[in-house]
Design a protein around this motif. Sequence first.
Motif, PDB file in Angstrom:
ATOM      1  N   ASP A   1       0.828  -1.214   0.000  1.00 18.87           N
ATOM      2  CA  ASP A   1       0.000   0.000   0.000  1.00 18.87           C
ATOM      3  C   ASP A   1       0.859   1.258   0.000  1.00 18.87           C
ATOM      4  O   ASP A   1       0.358   2.341   0.255  1.00 18.87           O
ATOM      5  CB  ASP A   1      -0.907   0.009   1.241  1.00 18.87           C
ATOM      6  CG  ASP A   1      -0.108   0.163   2.527  1.00 18.87           C
ATOM      7  OD1 ASP A   1       0.835  -0.617   2.746  1.00 18.87           O
ATOM      8  OD2 ASP A   1      -0.412   1.067   3.314  1.00 18.87           O
TER       9      ASP A   1
ATOM     10  N   ALA B   1      -8.068  10.281  -1.668  1.00 22.13           N
ATOM     11  CA  ALA B   1      -7.245   9.129  -2.042  1.00 22.13           C
ATOM     12  C   ALA B   1      -7.915   7.864  -1.525  1.00 22.13           C
ATOM     13  O   ALA B   1      -8.478   7.846  -0.426  1.00 22.13           O
ATOM     14  CB  ALA B   1      -5.837   9.274  -1.486  1.00 22.13           C
TER      15      ALA B   1
ATOM     16  N   PHE C   1      -7.502   3.404  -1.426  1.00 20.79           N
ATOM     17  CA  PHE C   1      -6.741   2.183  -1.686  1.00 20.79           C
ATOM     18  C   PHE C   1      -7.717   1.010  -1.744  1.00 20.79           C
ATOM     19  O   PHE C   1      -8.642   0.927  -0.932  1.00 20.79           O
ATOM     20  CB  PHE C   1      -5.699   1.961  -0.582  1.00 20.79           C
ATOM     21  CG  PHE C   1      -4.764   0.832  -0.851  1.00 20.79           C
ATOM     22  CD1 PHE C   1      -3.879   0.873  -1.911  1.00 20.79           C
ATOM     23  CD2 PHE C   1      -4.772  -0.309  -0.035  1.00 20.79           C
ATOM     24  CE1 PHE C   1      -3.015  -0.171  -2.167  1.00 20.79           C
ATOM     25  CE2 PHE C   1      -3.909  -1.361  -0.284  1.00 20.79           C
ATOM     26  CZ  PHE C   1      -3.027  -1.300  -1.350  1.00 20.79           C
TER      27      PHE C   1
ATOM     28  N   TYR D   1      -1.420  10.831   2.897  1.00 23.80           N
ATOM     29  CA  TYR D   1      -1.132  11.137   1.500  1.00 23.80           C
ATOM     30  C   TYR D   1      -0.963  12.638   1.327  1.00 23.80           C
ATOM     31  O   TYR D   1      -1.434  13.431   2.139  1.00 23.80           O
ATOM     32  CB  TYR D   1      -2.224  10.609   0.559  1.00 23.80           C
ATOM     33  CG  TYR D   1      -3.621  11.048   0.905  1.00 23.80           C
ATOM     34  CD1 TYR D   1      -4.106  12.296   0.530  1.00 23.80           C
ATOM     35  CD2 TYR D   1      -4.474  10.202   1.607  1.00 23.80           C
ATOM     36  CE1 TYR D   1      -5.391  12.704   0.846  1.00 23.80           C
ATOM     37  CE2 TYR D   1      -5.766  10.601   1.931  1.00 23.80           C
ATOM     38  CZ  TYR D   1      -6.223  11.845   1.544  1.00 23.80           C
ATOM     39  OH  TYR D   1      -7.485  12.234   1.853  1.00 23.80           O
TER      40      TYR D   1
ATOM     41  N   ALA E   1       1.678   8.287  -0.742  1.00 24.29           N
ATOM     42  CA  ALA E   1       0.497   7.719  -0.083  1.00 24.29           C
ATOM     43  C   ALA E   1       0.907   6.454   0.661  1.00 24.29           C
ATOM     44  O   ALA E   1       1.748   5.680   0.190  1.00 24.29           O
ATOM     45  CB  ALA E   1      -0.591   7.403  -1.106  1.00 24.29           C
TER      46      ALA E   1
ATOM     47  N   TRP F   1      -3.969   2.571  -5.839  1.00 23.61           N
ATOM     48  CA  TRP F   1      -4.344   3.849  -5.230  1.00 23.61           C
ATOM     49  C   TRP F   1      -5.051   4.676  -6.299  1.00 23.61           C
ATOM     50  O   TRP F   1      -4.554   4.827  -7.426  1.00 23.61           O
ATOM     51  CB  TRP F   1      -3.124   4.611  -4.742  1.00 23.61           C
ATOM     52  CG  TRP F   1      -2.656   4.258  -3.365  1.00 23.61           C
ATOM     53  CD1 TRP F   1      -1.615   3.423  -3.032  1.00 23.61           C
ATOM     54  CD2 TRP F   1      -3.191   4.751  -2.136  1.00 23.61           C
ATOM     55  NE1 TRP F   1      -1.479   3.354  -1.665  1.00 23.61           N
ATOM     56  CE2 TRP F   1      -2.424   4.168  -1.086  1.00 23.61           C
ATOM     57  CE3 TRP F   1      -4.229   5.609  -1.801  1.00 23.61           C
ATOM     58  CZ2 TRP F   1      -2.677   4.418   0.259  1.00 23.61           C
ATOM     59  CZ3 TRP F   1      -4.482   5.868  -0.470  1.00 23.61           C
ATOM     60  CH2 TRP F   1      -3.718   5.282   0.555  1.00 23.61           C
TER      61      TRP F   1
END
Length: 202
Positions: free
Chosen positions: A102, A123, A125, A139, A152, A165
Amino acid sequence: MKKTLFLAISCISGFALAQVGNVGINTSTPRTKLEVAGTYKTGKIITDTNSIPKIGSTEKDRYLLLAHSDADNTIKKIDPTQANAPGIASIVTYSLTNVQGDWVENFNTKINSNDYSLMVLSAYFDRPLFGVNIAIPSYGVKSVNNEWQIYADYSQLSSASNGVWTIVCAVYPKTYVKIFPEHGPFNLNGTTTGSDNAPILP
C-alpha cells in the motif's frame, strides 16, 4: 426628411429595449443594461482595473472566462470542456496500479511546481489492510526538483497483495492563485490548542 427618418429607423432596428430599460443588440431579452449577442472586436483593451466593477452575487453564475487575441483584438469565450482548453483549475485522477503493498513513496506527476499548485482532494486504496494498529491513510504532495510528487501510505499497516491507489488532485495555475508567505511560527507553549491573532483572511 424621408431619408432622415429612414436612417433613424435603420439605426435602431438592430437594438432591443426591454421594459426595465435594458438594451440588447441582436437579442430581444437583454439581461443587463447592455447585452450584445454576437462577436466583439476592440482596438483597445481596458488597462485600468480600478474602473472595472467587481462580479456581484447575482452575476457570479453567468461569469465567463474570456481570452483576448493580440493578433486581431478579438475576444473569445473559453470552453473548459474542450481538449487542451485553459481553465481556472483542473481536476485530474491518478490511478496507480500494482503498488508495492500500500506504499507509494513518490509518484512524479511531472507538473511544474513553479507554475502550478497541486492539491490532493481524496485518495482511496482498494485492498484490505492488516496490522496490530488502526491507521488512517497518509497522503499528500511535495515539490522535488521543481516537480510535484505524490506520496500515499497506511502507516504500520500492510496489504497481502499489491494494490491500486486512486488519487484525485486539483491543479491550479499560480497566476490565478493568491500565494501568501509562510504564516507563523505559532508557539503553542506545550499545549494542544492555539489561534491565529492575525488571520490572512479576516
